[in-house]
Design a protein around this motif. Structure first.
Motif, short mmCIF file in Angstrom:
data_model
loop_
_atom_site.label_atom_id
_atom_site.label_comp_id
_atom_site.label_asym_id
_atom_site.label_seq_id
_atom_site.Cartn_x
_atom_site.Cartn_y
_atom_site.Cartn_z
N MET A 285 48.17 53.88 15.92
CA MET A 285 47.26 53.35 15.04
C MET A 285 45.81 52.64 15.63
SD MET A 285 47.59 50.30 12.07
CE MET A 285 49.38 51.47 11.47
N LEU A 286 46.26 51.70 16.56
CA LEU A 286 45.04 51.04 17.22
C LEU A 286 44.50 51.54 18.55
CD1 LEU A 286 46.95 47.47 16.57
CD2 LEU A 286 45.09 48.56 15.39
N GLY A 287 45.39 52.27 19.34
CA GLY A 287 45.02 52.84 20.57
C GLY A 287 45.84 52.04 21.68
N PRO A 288 46.30 52.58 22.75
CA PRO A 288 47.17 51.88 23.78
C PRO A 288 46.48 50.51 24.18
CG PRO A 288 47.22 54.27 24.36
CD PRO A 288 46.13 53.87 23.05
N LYS A 289 45.25 50.64 24.64
CA LYS A 289 44.52 49.51 25.36
C LYS A 289 44.30 48.34 24.22
CE LYS A 289 40.57 47.09 25.95
NZ LYS A 289 39.47 47.32 26.91
N LYS A 290 44.11 48.76 22.96
CA LYS A 290 44.01 47.66 21.75
C LYS A 290 45.46 46.94 21.49
CE LYS A 290 40.64 48.22 18.82
NZ LYS A 290 39.88 48.58 17.68
N PHE A 291 46.21 47.93 21.62
CA PHE A 291 47.47 47.42 21.11
C PHE A 291 48.17 46.51 22.21
CE2 PHE A 291 52.11 47.46 20.96
CZ PHE A 291 52.55 47.13 19.67
N LEU A 292 47.87 46.67 23.47
CA LEU A 292 48.25 46.12 24.74
C LEU A 292 47.42 44.69 24.37
CD1 LEU A 292 49.78 45.65 27.41
CD2 LEU A 292 48.09 46.92 28.49
N LEU A 293 46.24 44.77 24.23
CA LEU A 293 45.72 43.49 24.25
C LEU A 293 45.95 42.55 23.18
CD1 LEU A 293 43.25 41.92 25.44
CD2 LEU A 293 41.53 43.37 23.98
N ILE A 294 46.36 42.87 21.88
CA ILE A 294 46.86 42.16 21.00
C ILE A 294 48.08 41.80 21.20
CG2 ILE A 294 47.36 42.42 18.49
CD1 ILE A 294 45.22 44.48 17.91
N THR A 295 48.98 42.43 21.99
CA THR A 295 50.16 41.83 22.32
C THR A 295 50.11 40.88 23.23
OG1 THR A 295 51.23 44.17 21.89
CG2 THR A 295 52.41 42.55 23.18
N LEU A 296 49.18 40.89 24.41
CA LEU A 296 49.01 39.76 25.35
C LEU A 296 48.50 38.47 24.82
CD1 LEU A 296 48.06 42.41 28.14
CD2 LEU A 296 50.09 41.10 28.21
N LEU A 297 47.40 38.60 24.14
CA LEU A 297 46.59 37.46 23.67
C LEU A 297 47.44 36.33 23.33
CD1 LEU A 297 43.34 38.96 22.05
CD2 LEU A 297 43.60 37.88 24.17
N PRO A 298 48.50 36.45 22.51
CA PRO A 298 49.32 35.43 22.15
C PRO A 298 50.49 35.09 23.09
CG PRO A 298 49.94 37.00 20.76
CD PRO A 298 48.88 37.71 21.84
N ALA A 299 50.75 35.81 24.24
CA ALA A 299 51.79 36.01 25.13
C ALA A 299 52.29 34.59 25.49
CB ALA A 299 51.74 37.21 25.98
N GLY A 300 51.18 33.82 25.84
CA GLY A 300 51.55 32.58 26.54
C GLY A 300 52.20 31.55 25.67
N ILE A 301 51.77 31.76 24.36
CA ILE A 301 52.10 30.67 23.33
C ILE A 301 53.80 30.46 23.12
CG2 ILE A 301 52.24 29.86 21.17
CD1 ILE A 301 49.27 31.29 20.54
N PRO A 302 54.47 31.55 23.01
CA PRO A 302 56.15 31.12 22.93
C PRO A 302 56.73 30.55 24.29
CG PRO A 302 55.50 33.60 23.22
CD PRO A 302 54.42 32.84 23.02
N TRP A 303 56.13 30.88 25.46
CA TRP A 303 56.78 29.99 26.63
C TRP A 303 56.46 28.59 26.64
CZ3 TRP A 303 59.91 32.25 29.67
CH2 TRP A 303 59.78 33.64 29.80
N LEU A 304 55.06 28.21 26.06
CA LEU A 304 55.00 26.92 25.91
C LEU A 304 55.63 26.20 24.74
CD1 LEU A 304 50.86 26.76 26.00
CD2 LEU A 304 52.41 26.23 27.87
N VAL A 305 55.93 27.06 23.73
CA VAL A 305 56.90 26.28 22.75
C VAL A 305 58.29 26.22 23.38
CG1 VAL A 305 58.07 27.16 20.58
CG2 VAL A 305 55.87 27.57 21.10
N GLN A 306 58.87 27.06 23.87
CA GLN A 306 60.00 27.14 24.79
C GLN A 306 60.05 25.72 25.63
OE1 GLN A 306 62.07 30.84 25.98
NE2 GLN A 306 60.24 31.55 25.55
N ALA A 307 58.98 25.43 26.14
CA ALA A 307 58.87 24.39 27.19
C ALA A 307 59.15 23.04 26.66
CB ALA A 307 57.76 24.53 28.15
N PHE A 308 58.11 22.91 25.48
CA PHE A 308 58.08 21.61 24.98
C PHE A 308 58.43 21.29 23.71
CE2 PHE A 308 54.04 22.78 27.72
CZ PHE A 308 54.55 21.56 28.88
N THR A 309 58.98 22.17 23.05
CA THR A 309 59.67 21.88 21.80
C THR A 309 60.90 21.01 21.63
OG1 THR A 309 60.23 23.01 19.38
CG2 THR A 309 61.16 24.06 21.38
N PRO A 310 61.00 20.01 20.73
CA PRO A 310 62.34 19.20 20.71
C PRO A 310 63.23 19.86 19.79
CG PRO A 310 60.78 18.21 19.36
CD PRO A 310 60.10 19.44 19.91
#
Length: 404
Positions: free
Chosen positions: A28-53
């Motif tokens: 639907m989006l193209g491989p490059k655009k789908f990859l970019l959309i996947t990567l842009l928020p990729a750091g957030i869940p790691w920060l959630v795992q690190a700091f959530t109580p």
């Protein structure tokens, strides 16, 4: 143990869910655009795992990070295969496995030397870097031509090949491979999947990924500390684990350097055979339990890891981008990744129960899978080295035999 088991099994569970969306998303989006959309928020869940109580948010972060990770395999394989030239395609397709090896080694070191929350938070940084670099990557010309955007496809090829290269012949080859085949939607690709030249490579690669997982690689890398302690290895278990990471990284780099000269077929067959032989040796010494030979299982694991990095780790991902024909590349790669995720989950979940029978017995089961994989590769795997994707389109039209 149950918490550790669920955490180790999480990528497989997430992969089963994510692969159902990866193929349609790419198309639907193209491989490059789908990859970019996947990567842009990729750091957030790691920060959630690190700091959530909160434990619930920790699990949510873990699930989301696993969803992102499992989407990257087929998307990067498809995109790199469709934008690279044949002479270095194997090297470029191996880069993802190199980054995985680097990340795994870094995690081994950080887990030993840093607090877990700091080590987890650091994992967000590479995601930001990779997402930034993805902006510089052109969209796949194959996808653009399928969408009727021929001018954009020409512009993409110019950026990829350079202003001095004559791209007309390549553009014509890509257009010819797509002309007359409706493949705009996933429904179109499902119809194309019924053709023998399209479903045969998907079946072959699905079998390769399943047997690779049954060969025990996920267990070796996820349970490395436990394996060394269970085997009674005299060295510190974390030292052994870091050594595993170093060996994997070194041989993955070596494999990437030689894959375009040696070829995918001989390298994959040889490394699957060596992996199985190493597991047999390790199993025998674990079952016989000869005093003073605890180093043998360690050596067997190191031989397995080096062979895995050299060929059996990166090459199946490369073949997924090369062998699956253009009309079904998105859905075919997703199906391969789906089965990879299912069996990753099965192996990670079943392995603790195999240990109740014995670690040596578990290694024999893994060795049998690698032996079967070696036989299957000898019988059915064609060579893809130096061939364009257009040349590989009809490799499986008559039978999935050798193609030199």
């Amino acid at each position: 143990m149950h918490l550790f088991l669920s955490t180790v099994s999480m990528p497989g569970i997430a992969g089963i869910m994510m692969t159902l969306a990866t193929g349609p998303g790419m198309e639907m989006l193209g491989p490059k655009k789908f990859l970019l959309i996947t990567l842009l928020p990729a750091g957030i869940p790691w920060l959630v795992q690190a700091f959530t109580p909160y434990l619930s948010l920790f699990y949510l972060g873990r699930v989301v990070s696993c969803l992102i990770y499992t989407a990257l395999g087929p998307v990067t394989a498809v995109l790199i295969a469709e934008i690279s030239v044949p002479r270095i395609r194997g090297l470029l397709l191996s880069v993802e496995e190199i980054t995985v090896a680097v990340g795994q080694l870094a995690m081994y070191v950080m887990a030993h030397s840093l607090p877990w929350d700091v080590a987890t938070a650091v994992c967000a940084a590479p995601m930001i870097l990779v997402a930034s670099l993805t902006f510089l990557v052109p969209e796949s010309p194959y996808w653009l031509i399928r969408r009727g955007q021929k001018d954009a496809a020409l512009e993409s090829l110019k950026k990829l090949r350079g202003p001095t290269e004559n791209i007309n012949l390549e553009f014509q080859e890509i257009s010819a491979s797509i002309q007359g085949i409706r493949q705009i939607t996933i429904k179109d690709q499902i119809k194309q999947l019924a053709r023998p030249q399209n479903y045969r490579p998907v079946l072959l690669l699905t079998a390769v990924f399943i047997l690779r997982e049954l060969g025990g690689q996920y267990v070796v890398f996820s349970y490395s500390v436990y394996l060394f302690r269970k085997a009674g290895v005299g060295l510190d278990a974390f030292v052994c684990t870091v050594l595993v990471g170093v060996v994997r990284l070194v041989f993955t780099v070596v494999g990437a350097a030689v894959v375009d000269s040696v070829g995918r077929r001989p390298l994959l067959i040889a490394t699957s055979l060596v992996c199985g032989a190493a597991e047999v040796v390790g199993a025998v010494f674990l079952l016989v339990d000869v005093p003073g030979t605890s180093w043998v299982p360690l050596a067997a694991v190191m031989v397995f890891v080096s062979s895995y990095g050299l060929g059996i780790g990166p090459i199946p991902w490369a073949l997924m981008g090369e062998l699956i024909p253009t009309p079904v590349r998105s859905i075919g790669s997703s199906l391969c990744n789906l089965n990879f995720s299912i069996f990753s989950f099965i192996i990670s979940f079943v392995f603790p129960y195999l240990l109740e029978i014995g670690l040596g017995f578990a290694f024999l089961v893994f060795a049998a899978a690698n032996a079967f994989l070696t036989v299957m590769l000898c019988a059915f795997l064609p060579e893809t080295r130096g061939k364009s994707l257009s040349d590989l389109e009809d490799t499986f039209q008559s039978s999935p035999g050798h193609s030199e």
